[in-house]
Design an enzyme around this catalytic site. Structure first.
Site, PDB file in Angstrom:
ATOM      1  N   THR A  89      50.389 -38.216 117.346  1.00 18.26           N
ATOM      2  CA  THR A  89      51.503 -38.641 118.193  1.00 18.26           C
ATOM      3  C   THR A  89      52.521 -39.444 117.397  1.00 18.26           C
ATOM      4  O   THR A  89      53.726 -39.263 117.514  1.00 18.26           O
ATOM      5  CB  THR A  89      50.964 -39.466 119.377  1.00 18.26           C
ATOM      6  OG1 THR A  89      49.963 -38.685 120.028  1.00 18.26           O
ATOM      7  CG2 THR A  89      52.051 -39.814 120.369  1.00 18.26           C
ATOM      8  N   LYS A 131      49.299 -62.473 115.102  1.00 16.12           N
ATOM      9  CA  LYS A 131      49.402 -63.934 115.244  1.00 16.12           C
ATOM     10  C   LYS A 131      49.465 -64.303 116.730  1.00 16.12           C
ATOM     11  O   LYS A 131      49.777 -65.439 117.078  1.00 16.12           O
ATOM     12  CB  LYS A 131      50.664 -64.453 114.550  1.00 16.12           C
ATOM     13  CG  LYS A 131      50.706 -64.222 113.061  1.00 16.12           C
ATOM     14  CD  LYS A 131      52.003 -64.808 112.496  1.00 16.12           C
ATOM     15  CE  LYS A 131      52.206 -64.423 111.045  1.00 16.12           C
ATOM     16  NZ  LYS A 131      53.603 -64.595 110.641  1.00 16.12           N
ATOM     17  N   HIS A 160      49.739 -40.062 129.242  1.00 16.49           N
ATOM     18  CA  HIS A 160      50.264 -39.624 127.945  1.00 16.49           C
ATOM     19  C   HIS A 160      51.215 -38.451 128.241  1.00 16.49           C
ATOM     20  O   HIS A 160      50.907 -37.294 127.967  1.00 16.49           O
ATOM     21  CB  HIS A 160      49.085 -39.182 127.077  1.00 16.49           C
ATOM     22  CG  HIS A 160      49.391 -39.015 125.625  1.00 16.49           C
ATOM     23  ND1 HIS A 160      50.667 -39.116 125.102  1.00 16.49           N
ATOM     24  CD2 HIS A 160      48.579 -38.754 124.566  1.00 16.49           C
ATOM     25  CE1 HIS A 160      50.603 -38.914 123.793  1.00 16.49           C
ATOM     26  NE2 HIS A 160      49.342 -38.695 123.453  1.00 16.49           N
TER      27      HIS A 160
HETATM   28  N1  ASP Z   1      45.083 -38.105 121.261  1.00 18.81           N
HETATM   29  C1  ASP Z   1      44.923 -38.149 122.699  1.00 18.81           C
HETATM   30  C2  ASP Z   1      45.223 -39.538 123.239  1.00 18.81           C
HETATM   31  O1  ASP Z   1      45.712 -40.360 122.503  1.00 18.81           O
HETATM   32  C3  ASP Z   1      43.600 -37.653 123.145  1.00 18.81           C
HETATM   33  C4  ASP Z   1      42.409 -38.419 122.689  1.00 18.81           C
HETATM   34  O2  ASP Z   1      42.497 -39.455 122.045  1.00 18.81           O
HETATM   35  O3  ASP Z   1      41.317 -37.947 123.007  1.00 18.81           O
HETATM   36  O4  ASP Z   1      44.983 -39.787 124.383  1.00 18.81           O
END
Ligand code: ASP
Length: 307
Positions: A57, A84, A134
């Site tokens: 991401t 901090k 997300h």
């Molecule tokens: N990369 C995705 C998230 O950040 C899925 C996962 O972590 O399983 O939610």
């Protein structure tokens, strides 16, 4: 177009479709070209504010903003004044003072992007908040499904595994049902409490039997088992989980011939997905990553006022 993308629920069908169509244009404008840059966000500043680990991401948002010629500032909690004890609000005020046009935030606390949007004038994009949402992952998943299957309306999508801890599942349910897909959540009852499923959408089905769902799915989206978010034991053993809810070659064979396998990454190979399945031609996992850049370009472009 909306100003912030905090939740997939911020998007109605028209806005979501506009983002997917714009992502398609972004892909055709930059794909295959040696110089992948467009001048659309020249002079604008995008801050990536990451309080939680990320590979795909973070890189994807950075690539998206750079391909639109924005100035990109990467902030990670590690090594900053957050260690901090600086609060999110004070960090937000600093970004505000620096004139950020968009802030992309990943945070372990559900709801952090909503708070941030109260403190900054720029657009806020949720890049994953706790177990909540997300939305750009859901958009890139929808884009991938649409480009592979030609449509979303009426598409049968199974979302399989650790629904309880998955922000990817939550955003996908909201977005896909807005766009007319039929979603079935599959997993052990401990990881799909009925109240969670009902609160997500009354339009989704729930099943505890993966073998029964697989033959009737156009898309099988596997979720990572999020051990880092589990305080209790939700299933007897990894082996047992994998036997009942893992996508192995035998189950892949039971899928319709045209059906695809998705996973947002990072994968637990051998647990929720067998390596042969992850690497099979039916898997769109690498394609999802590539599509993520075009989709995030579209999101940044449209939120920042592009037409
Ligand atoms: N990369 C995705 C998230 O950040 C899925 C996962 O972590 O399983 O939610």
């Amino acid at each position: 177009m909306i100003r912030h993308l905090r939740s997939a629920a911020d998007l109605d069908a028209a806005d979501a479709t506009l983002i997917l169509d714009t992502a398609g244009e972004m892909a055709s404008l930059t794909g295959g070209r040696e110089v992948k840059k467009l001048p659309a966000l020249r002079g604008r500043t995008v801050v990536n504010l990451f309080y939680e680990d990320s590979t795909r991401t973070r890189i994807s948002f950075e690539a998206a903003a750079k391909r639109l010629s924005a100035d990109v500032i990467n902030f990670s909690a590690k090594g900053s004044s957050v260690s901090k004890g600086e609060s999110l609000k004070d960090t937000a005020l600093t970004l505000q003072a620096m004139g950020a046009d968009a802030v992309v935030i990943r945070h372990p606390a559900s709801g952090a992007p909503h708070r941030l949007a109260e403190w900054v004038d720029g657009s806020v994009v949720n890049a994953g908040d706790g177990t909540h949402e997300h939305p750009t992952q859901a958009l890139l998943d929808a884009y991938t499904m649409r480009s592979r299957m030609g449509r979303l309306d009426g598409l049968r999508v199974a979302i399989v595994g650790d629904v309880l801890h998955s922000r990817v599942a939550r955003s996908n349910v909201l977005l896909l049902t807005t766009l007319g897909a039929q979603v079935t959540l599959v997993g052990p009852p401990t990881l799909i409490p009925l109240d969670v499923a009902a609160a997500l959408s009354e339009k989704t089905q729930v099943s505890y039997d993966l073998d029964a769902v697989v033959p009737d799915s156009d898309v099988v989206m596997m979720l990572r088992v999020q051990s880092e978010r589990m305080q209790d034991s939700y299933f007897p053993s990894a082996r047992e989980y994998s036997r009942r809810y893992g996508l192995d070659v035998a189950r892949l064979r039971k899928m319709p011939e045209h059906a695809i396998v998705m996973h947002p990454g990072p994968m637990n190979r051998g647990m929720e997905i067998a390596p042969e399945v992850a690497d099979s031609p039916r898997s769109t996992i690498v394609e999802q990553v590539a599509n993520g850049v075009s989709v995030r370009m579209a999101v940044l472009y449209l939120l920042l006022g592009g037409k």
